[in-house]
Design a protein around this motif. Structure first.
Motif, short mmCIF file in Angstrom:
data_model
loop_
_atom_site.label_atom_id
_atom_site.label_comp_id
_atom_site.label_asym_id
_atom_site.label_seq_id
_atom_site.Cartn_x
_atom_site.Cartn_y
_atom_site.Cartn_z
N ASP A 49 29.00 43.62 37.71
CA ASP A 49 28.09 42.64 37.14
C ASP A 49 28.09 41.39 38.00
N GLU A 50 27.62 40.30 37.45
CA GLU A 50 27.49 39.06 38.21
C GLU A 50 28.82 38.39 38.50
N ARG A 51 29.88 38.74 37.76
CA ARG A 51 31.15 38.03 37.89
C ARG A 51 31.91 38.47 39.13
N PRO A 52 32.53 37.52 39.85
CA PRO A 52 33.41 37.91 40.96
C PRO A 52 34.72 38.46 40.42
N THR A 53 35.43 39.22 41.23
CA THR A 53 36.76 39.67 40.83
C THR A 53 37.79 38.56 41.03
N ASN A 54 37.60 37.77 42.08
CA ASN A 54 38.33 36.50 42.25
C ASN A 54 39.84 36.66 42.13
N TRP A 55 40.39 37.65 42.85
CA TRP A 55 41.83 37.89 42.85
C TRP A 55 42.34 38.07 41.41
N SER A 56 41.75 39.04 40.75
CA SER A 56 42.04 39.23 39.33
C SER A 56 43.51 39.49 39.05
N ALA A 57 44.15 40.36 39.83
CA ALA A 57 45.55 40.69 39.56
C ALA A 57 46.43 39.45 39.63
N GLN A 58 46.14 38.55 40.58
CA GLN A 58 46.91 37.32 40.73
C GLN A 58 46.69 36.39 39.53
N ARG A 59 45.42 36.23 39.13
CA ARG A 59 45.12 35.32 38.03
C ARG A 59 45.69 35.84 36.71
N ILE A 60 45.52 37.13 36.45
CA ILE A 60 45.97 37.68 35.17
C ILE A 60 47.49 37.73 35.10
N ARG A 61 48.15 37.84 36.24
CA ARG A 61 49.61 37.83 36.23
C ARG A 61 50.15 36.55 35.60
#
Length: 433
Positions: free
Chosen positions: A295-307
């Motif tokens: 979709d329109e959202r970036p992944t934006n280093w998801s694993a790092q942010r969610i950690r």
């Protein structure tokens, strides 16, 4: 031109194909795909149905089997098999720190890599299928990310499939990368706790190594900077059938005495280097989170942010509180593009991919709901890499899909128990069970 040769019990043929980089621009740039055809020695002259194998990953070439181990022997009883090196992997046109600069700067490299997701892989399969099968549909066997590709195949070109077999690879149809990792961290914690319960002596061993890394700068022979976070990422192996045992043997002889005091042994460093380096599969690092972009959202280093939502994974806090060192799993962090020499030149490219918006959908819910292709999927209970709840929701969304939910195997069941796993799935799509 093709070349055929023999190994014990099999005849192998090298196959090469040319496909568009962008299938929406068939007259544009071309790339090369490599695949290895495999047939049982006694059946090389027979007209057999085809099975195309889609490797897990992303970013790994197909298995380089010798003879017919794992699932391959069972498949060769019924099929002629095509082991496809997905675009950018194996002997297909490569995408790595050496070749990507040919595209230009980081922005151009990132744009190029947007063509290396499941939808492009499916369209590659459809481009080469007429040359391989003469136009007949084939059976797809998708392991892990290969299963993601198979669900995309059912969405984009089900007419190309006579059956679909999925092992540990039913993706969520709509989860953002954040949802994937938010579900993943508790599973990772369970696998780590199970490892320490099996090998309680490893609690102190892992702690000692982490404390050593905090006090010393350790650079592995290939130039990889072994930090505490990098050491934690060795927990990725815990999702495989032998991973816990492999990790235990790695930890038990980590140190040797030296004139300067205890040091991490050369043998330990050599093995860790092989486990952590992305030199052989840089695409995994570059496009791993983008396989969830829809979709329109970036992944934006998801694993790092969610950690950050799971503070129990902080190594310093765990050590200070006397807790076992937490390990991480199938997660990609920005610091890996600093510690790994195979990835350092690609850091800006990775940043551009992480910031990208407007990812195209990979799955078609309406088409999946109307599916007519026989599909069977092995879902491994508490799979470390693919969330079971996500998989079962997807299974309910694909018309006619049959699941085999089991805790007999880990994520690599098609390797560890290949003949039994494949036999079960084939029986399911044939309505024999």
């Amino acid at each position: 031109m093709t070349a055929s040769y023999r190994q014990p019990g099999v005849v192998l043929t090298d196959r090469r194909f040319t496909v568009p980089l962008d299938h929406d621009d068939p007259a544009g740039e071309k790339i090369e795909l490599y695949a290895r055809e495999v047939v049982a020695s006694g059946r090389a002259d027979q007209d057999l149905p085809w099975l195309v194998y889609l490797q897990g990953g992303p970013g790994f070439g197909a298995n380089r089997f010798i003879g017919k181990p794992a699932w391959l022997g069972r498949a060769l009883q019924d099929f002629r098999v095509l082991l496809l090196d997905q675009r950018g992997t194996g002997a297909s046109t490569p995408a790595n720190r050496q070749t990507l600069p040919l595209r230009g700067g980081p922005a151009e490299q990132a744009e190029y890599l947007t063509h290396f997701r499941a939808d492009s892989i499916v369209r590659d399969c459809e481009a080469i299928r007429p040359q391989v099968t003469g136009g007949a549909p084939w059976t797809a066997l998708g392991q892990s990310f290969g299963g993601f590709c198979t669900v995309s195949y059912l969405s984009l070109a089900p007419e190309g499939l006579s059956a679909a077999l999925i092992t540990g690879g039913l993706p969520s149809l709509d989860a953002h990368a954040d949802d994937v990792y938010r579900a993943a961290y508790p599973r990772i914690a369970r696998k780590v706790a199970a490892h320490y319960a099996r090998y309680p002596q490893d609690v102190e061993r892992a702690r000692r190594i982490a404390e050593h890394l905090l006090a010393h700068e350790v650079v592995l022979p290939n130039g990889y900077r072994l930090t505490v976070e990098a050491f934690q990422s060795l927990g990725n192996v815990l999702g495989g059938s032998e991973g816990s045992h492999r990790l235990h043997y790695l930890l038990e002889d980590a140190f040797v005495p030296t004139p300067q005091g205890p040091a991490l042994s050369d043998a330990f460093q050599e093995e860790v280097q092989g486990m952590l380096s992305f030199a052989g599969h840089p695409l995994w690092a570059l496009v791993h989170e983008s396989i969830y972009g829809q979709d329109e959202r970036p992944t934006n280093w998801s694993a790092q942010r969610i950690r950050a939502e799971f503070p129990q994974f902080d190594a310093a806090e765990a050590l200070a509180e006397g807790r076992p060192l937490p390990l991480t799993g199938e997660t990609m962090f920005p610091w890996q593009f600093e510690t790994d020499p195979a990835l350092r030149p690609l850091r800006e490219t990775a940043e551009a991919l992480a910031a990208r918006t407007g990812w195209t959908p990979l799955y078609d819910r309406a088409r999946l709901a109307a599916n007519e292709v026989p599909v069977a999927a092995a879902v491994y209970h508490d799979d470390m890499y693919v969330d079971t709840a996500h998989s079962l929701r997807t299974a309910r969304a694909i018309r006619g899909l049959r699941t085999w939910v089991t805790d007999e195997f880990e994520h690599d069941g098609v390797r560890a128990g290949g003949p039994r796993v494949l036999d079960r799935l084939l029986a399911m799509v044939r309505d024999e069970v």
